[in-house]
Design a protein around this motif. Structure first.
Motif, mmCIF file in Angstrom:
data_model
loop_
_atom_site.group_PDB
_atom_site.id
_atom_site.type_symbol
_atom_site.label_atom_id
_atom_site.label_comp_id
_atom_site.label_asym_id
_atom_site.label_seq_id
_atom_site.Cartn_x
_atom_site.Cartn_y
_atom_site.Cartn_z
ATOM 1 N N GLY A 1 0.772 -1.236 0.000
ATOM 2 C CA GLY A 1 0.000 0.000 0.000
ATOM 3 C C GLY A 1 0.805 1.289 0.000
ATOM 4 O O GLY A 1 0.236 2.383 0.004
ATOM 5 N N ASN A 2 2.127 1.172 -0.032
ATOM 6 C CA ASN A 2 2.937 2.382 -0.093
ATOM 7 C C ASN A 2 3.105 2.827 -1.544
ATOM 8 O O ASN A 2 2.874 2.067 -2.474
ATOM 9 N N GLN A 3 3.506 4.096 -1.698
ATOM 10 C CA GLN A 3 3.654 4.616 -3.052
ATOM 11 C C GLN A 3 5.138 4.809 -3.390
ATOM 12 O O GLN A 3 5.824 5.616 -2.742
ATOM 13 N N VAL A 4 5.622 4.034 -4.357
ATOM 14 C CA VAL A 4 6.990 4.235 -4.828
ATOM 15 C C VAL A 4 6.931 5.369 -5.835
ATOM 16 O O VAL A 4 6.365 5.221 -6.915
ATOM 17 N N VAL A 5 7.486 6.540 -5.481
ATOM 18 C CA VAL A 5 7.336 7.693 -6.363
ATOM 19 C C VAL A 5 8.469 7.810 -7.371
ATOM 20 O O VAL A 5 8.292 8.345 -8.461
ATOM 21 N N GLN A 6 9.642 7.270 -7.006
ATOM 22 C CA GLN A 6 10.769 7.394 -7.934
ATOM 23 C C GLN A 6 11.788 6.283 -7.683
ATOM 24 O O GLN A 6 11.974 5.841 -6.536
ATOM 25 N N VAL A 7 12.423 5.852 -8.778
ATOM 26 C CA VAL A 7 13.506 4.871 -8.705
ATOM 27 C C VAL A 7 14.758 5.524 -9.268
ATOM 28 O O VAL A 7 14.716 6.149 -10.333
ATOM 29 N N TYR A 8 15.864 5.406 -8.529
ATOM 30 C CA TYR A 8 17.152 5.833 -9.071
ATOM 31 C C TYR A 8 18.020 4.603 -9.321
ATOM 32 O O TYR A 8 18.099 3.701 -8.476
ATOM 33 N N SER A 9 18.654 4.570 -10.481
ATOM 34 C CA SER A 9 19.738 3.618 -10.716
ATOM 35 C C SER A 9 20.697 4.258 -11.691
ATOM 36 O O SER A 9 20.288 5.060 -12.536
ATOM 37 N N GLN A 10 21.980 3.909 -11.609
ATOM 38 C CA GLN A 10 22.922 4.463 -12.598
ATOM 39 C C GLN A 10 22.694 3.824 -13.960
ATOM 40 O O GLN A 10 23.156 4.340 -14.970
ATOM 41 N N THR A 11 21.973 2.687 -13.977
ATOM 42 C CA THR A 11 21.674 2.002 -15.230
ATOM 43 C C THR A 11 20.233 2.295 -15.637
ATOM 44 O O THR A 11 19.299 1.905 -14.939
ATOM 45 N N GLU B 1 8.640 0.777 -14.002
ATOM 46 C CA GLU B 1 7.438 0.261 -14.654
ATOM 47 C C GLU B 1 6.674 -0.698 -13.750
ATOM 48 O O GLU B 1 5.448 -0.657 -13.667
ATOM 49 N N LYS B 2 7.432 -1.541 -13.053
ATOM 50 C CA LYS B 2 6.787 -2.525 -12.167
ATOM 51 C C LYS B 2 6.060 -1.864 -10.998
ATOM 52 O O LYS B 2 5.128 -2.445 -10.436
ATOM 53 N N THR B 3 6.537 -0.682 -10.607
ATOM 54 C CA THR B 3 5.992 -0.075 -9.384
ATOM 55 C C THR B 3 5.181 1.188 -9.671
ATOM 56 O O THR B 3 4.680 1.821 -8.740
ATOM 57 N N GLY B 4 5.070 1.555 -10.939
ATOM 58 C CA GLY B 4 4.335 2.782 -11.268
ATOM 59 C C GLY B 4 5.044 4.046 -10.818
ATOM 60 O O GLY B 4 4.418 5.080 -10.574
ATOM 61 N N ALA B 5 6.379 3.978 -10.730
ATOM 62 C CA ALA B 5 7.167 5.132 -10.260
ATOM 63 C C ALA B 5 7.769 5.890 -11.439
ATOM 64 O O ALA B 5 7.805 5.390 -12.564
ATOM 65 N N GLY B 6 8.264 7.094 -11.169
ATOM 66 C CA GLY B 6 9.165 7.754 -12.096
ATOM 67 C C GLY B 6 10.568 7.186 -11.926
ATOM 68 O O GLY B 6 10.809 6.401 -11.020
ATOM 69 N N TRP B 7 11.490 7.571 -12.794
ATOM 70 C CA TRP B 7 12.858 7.072 -12.615
ATOM 71 C C TRP B 7 13.872 8.080 -13.106
ATOM 72 O O TRP B 7 13.558 8.965 -13.917
ATOM 73 N N THR B 8 15.108 7.936 -12.602
ATOM 74 C CA THR B 8 16.186 8.810 -13.031
ATOM 75 C C THR B 8 17.514 8.068 -12.904
ATOM 76 O O THR B 8 17.629 7.128 -12.113
ATOM 77 N N THR B 9 18.496 8.493 -13.698
ATOM 78 C CA THR B 9 19.857 7.978 -13.532
ATOM 79 C C THR B 9 20.774 9.064 -12.958
ATOM 80 O O THR B 9 21.978 8.854 -12.845
ATOM 81 N N SER B 10 20.174 10.200 -12.613
ATOM 82 C CA SER B 10 20.975 11.312 -12.092
ATOM 83 C C SER B 10 20.694 11.521 -10.609
ATOM 84 O O SER B 10 19.565 11.862 -10.226
ATOM 85 N N PRO B 11 21.694 11.319 -9.752
ATOM 86 C CA PRO B 11 21.443 11.517 -8.315
ATOM 87 C C PRO B 11 20.863 12.899 -8.027
ATOM 88 O O PRO B 11 19.989 13.040 -7.145
#
Lengths: 258, 258
Positions: free
Chosen positions: B25-35, B44-54
Motif C-alpha cells: 500500500g505504499n507509493q513508490v514515487v521514484q527509482v534511481y539507478s545508474q543504469t 514500470e513494475k511499481t508505477g514510479a518515475g525514474w532517473t539515472t541522475s542523483p
C-alpha cells in the motif's frame, strides 16, 4: 517378488533400509549388530530375529545387506563364515570387489541420503545406485531397488565414490556451515531461527538454477574491502577466519576458471 | 499508514523491496539507478518515475531507501544533495551512523534473505532487522517493516553485521559447496539432480535439530582412513583437496571444543 533378507547392521541406514524393505513386502528374517540393544530394537520394528554373534547369522536368506561402518564390513563377514550367499553392501566409498573373497554373487545398493534416528524419510524419492557382479544379481538388485525408490541408477564403484564425496560437500560440509552460522548468531545474542528462511531459499534455489549460476557474495568478485570487514568481524573466531579465506579463495578460483 | 518512498537502487534487493512496499500500500514515487534499463524496469513494475541522475532525485518523499551496493551508497548520497530527509539503508555490513553526514533522521531496514531476479519470495516470512537513530524513525520503520514481514526485530549495527556474516556462511558458502558437488558429479558423468533430495533433507533437518547436533561424516571423528580416500579421489581437483582439509579440520575443531 519378495525376498528374505538379513540386515547386517542396525544403525541409521540399516534401520531405514530394513523398514523400507519390510514396507515393500520383503521379509527381514534376522538383524545382526554388535550392540544388542540396537539389534533388538531393529528386530522388533521389522519382526525379525536378532543376534550379536556373526557366527550365528543364518545361512539361507536370499539377500544379505551389509550396512555397518566401512571398517566393520570385512571383519564381520570373516567371522560370519558366510560363503556363496548373495552379499550386498550399502557403502559409498567401498568398491564392490572387496566382497569377492566371500562370494561370486555380490553387489552394491547405495541410497544417496542422510539418515537420522528420529526423522522419517520417504524412500521413494531417494536415488538408489546399484552395482552387480553378475546379470542375475543385477536383476535381483534392480527389482529390490525399484520396490524402494522411483530412481534406480546403475553406477560403477568409481561413480559411487564420486557421489559419496559430492555428498560430503553437499551435506556434511554444508551442515558445518550452518553450524558456524549458528555460532556467530549465538555470540551476538541472535536466534538461529532468523537464518532459517535464508537456508531454505538457498537450498530451494538450486532446484531450478545451477549452483554455479546461483553463486553470489563478495568472494565471486574477490571484493577485498567487504572480505576484510568480514575477517575483522571474525576476530573472536580465528578458526573461522581461515575457513572464510579458504572458501572465498575457492569460490573465486571456480569462477575464474569458467 | 502508507508512505511515499524513493528507491535508490534497482538490483535484486531493491526490486523485491520496492515491489513488496507497493504491494503493502505504499507509493513508490521514484527509482534511481545508474543504469537506465534497470531504473526503467523497476519504475514500470511499481508505477514510479525514474532517473539515472542523483541530482534529479526528488526532495519531498517520506522515506528514501538505499539499496545500492555498499560502496555506491555514500557517493550517490553526496551527489544527490539530499539533506535532512528520512534516509534508510538496507545493507548488512554498513553501520547506520554513516548516514549521519546527510540527516539526523536515519535508520536501517535489513531483510535477511537472498534475492534473485526470477524467483518470487514471500516477504512475510523474511526476518526484517531495523535500527533507528531516533524514536520517531523507529516508529516509522517498525510500521513499514511490519507491513512487509511477520518478523521484525531491533538489531544494532554490530548484530546486523554478525547476521550478514552468518548469512555468508549459510548461503554464499553453502551455495559454493553445492557447486563443488555439481563439479564432482559432472566429472563422473552423473546428474546433479541425484543430489537434490540430499540437499533438501540436509536443509530441512536443521529446522528441528541444531546443525551442531546434525553433523555427521568422517571429519567429526577425524577418521583419517576415510578422509585420505576422499583426498585421493579429489586428485583431479587440487583446489578442492585444500578445501576438504580445511573444512574437515574446522568440523573437528568445533566438535572438540564442545
Amino acid at each position: 517378488m519378495s525376498f528374505s533378507v538379513v540386515m547386517i547392521g542396525a544403525g541409521n541406514l540399516a534401520t531405514h533400509l530394513a523398514m523400507a524393505l519390510k514396507a515393500t513386502g520383503n521379509q527381514v528374517v534376522q538383524v545382526y549388530s554388535q550392540t544388542a540393544a540396537s539389534a533388538a530394537a531393529l528386530a522388533e520394528k521389522t519382526g525379525a530375529g536378532w543376534t550379536t554373534s556373526p557366527a550365528a547369522i543364518i545361512r539361507d536368506a536370499q539377500i544379505y545387506f551389509l550396512a555397518v561402518k566401512d571398517s566393520a564390513m570385512l571383519p564381520v563377514l570373516r567371522e560370519s563364515g558366510l560363503s556363496g550367499q548373495l552379499l550386498v553392501h550399502c557403502a559409498g566409498s567401498v568398491p564392490m570387489t572387496v566382497l569377492h573373497g566371500f562370494s561370486d554373487q555380490v553387489g552394491v545398493l547405495y541410497p544417496l541420503q542422510t539418515f537420522s534416528k528420529n526423522r522419517e524419510v520417504n524412500f521413494r524419492t531417494i536415488p538408489v545406485f546399484i552395482e552387480a557382479a553378475t546379470p542375475d544379481v543385477e536383476t535381483i538388485l534392480r527389482e529390490v531397488a525399484s520396490q524402494l525408490s522411483e530412481t534406480v541408477v546403475n553406477a560403477s564403484s568409481e561413480q559411487r565414490q564420486a557421489l559419496h564425496l559430492a555428498a560430503v560437500f553437499a551435506c556434511n560440509f554444508v551442515s558445518h556451515f550452518y553450524a558456524v552460522a549458528e555460532e556467530l548468531c549465538a555470540a551476538n545474542h541472535l536466534s538461529f531461527d532468523y537464518l532459517k528462511p535464508l537456508i531454505r531459499e538457498t537450498a530451494r534455489k538450486i532446484e531450478t538454477i545451477s549452483p554455479f549460476e546461483a553463486q553470489t557474495g563478495p568472494a565471486v568478485r574477490f571484493d577485498r574491502n567487504v572480505m576484510d570487514t568480514h575477517l575483522a568481524a571474525l576476530g573472536k573466531f580465528p578458526g573461522f577466519q581461515n575457513l572464510y579465506e579458504t572458501v572465498s579463495q575457492s569460490i573465486f578460483d571456480l569462477h575464474q576458471k569458467k
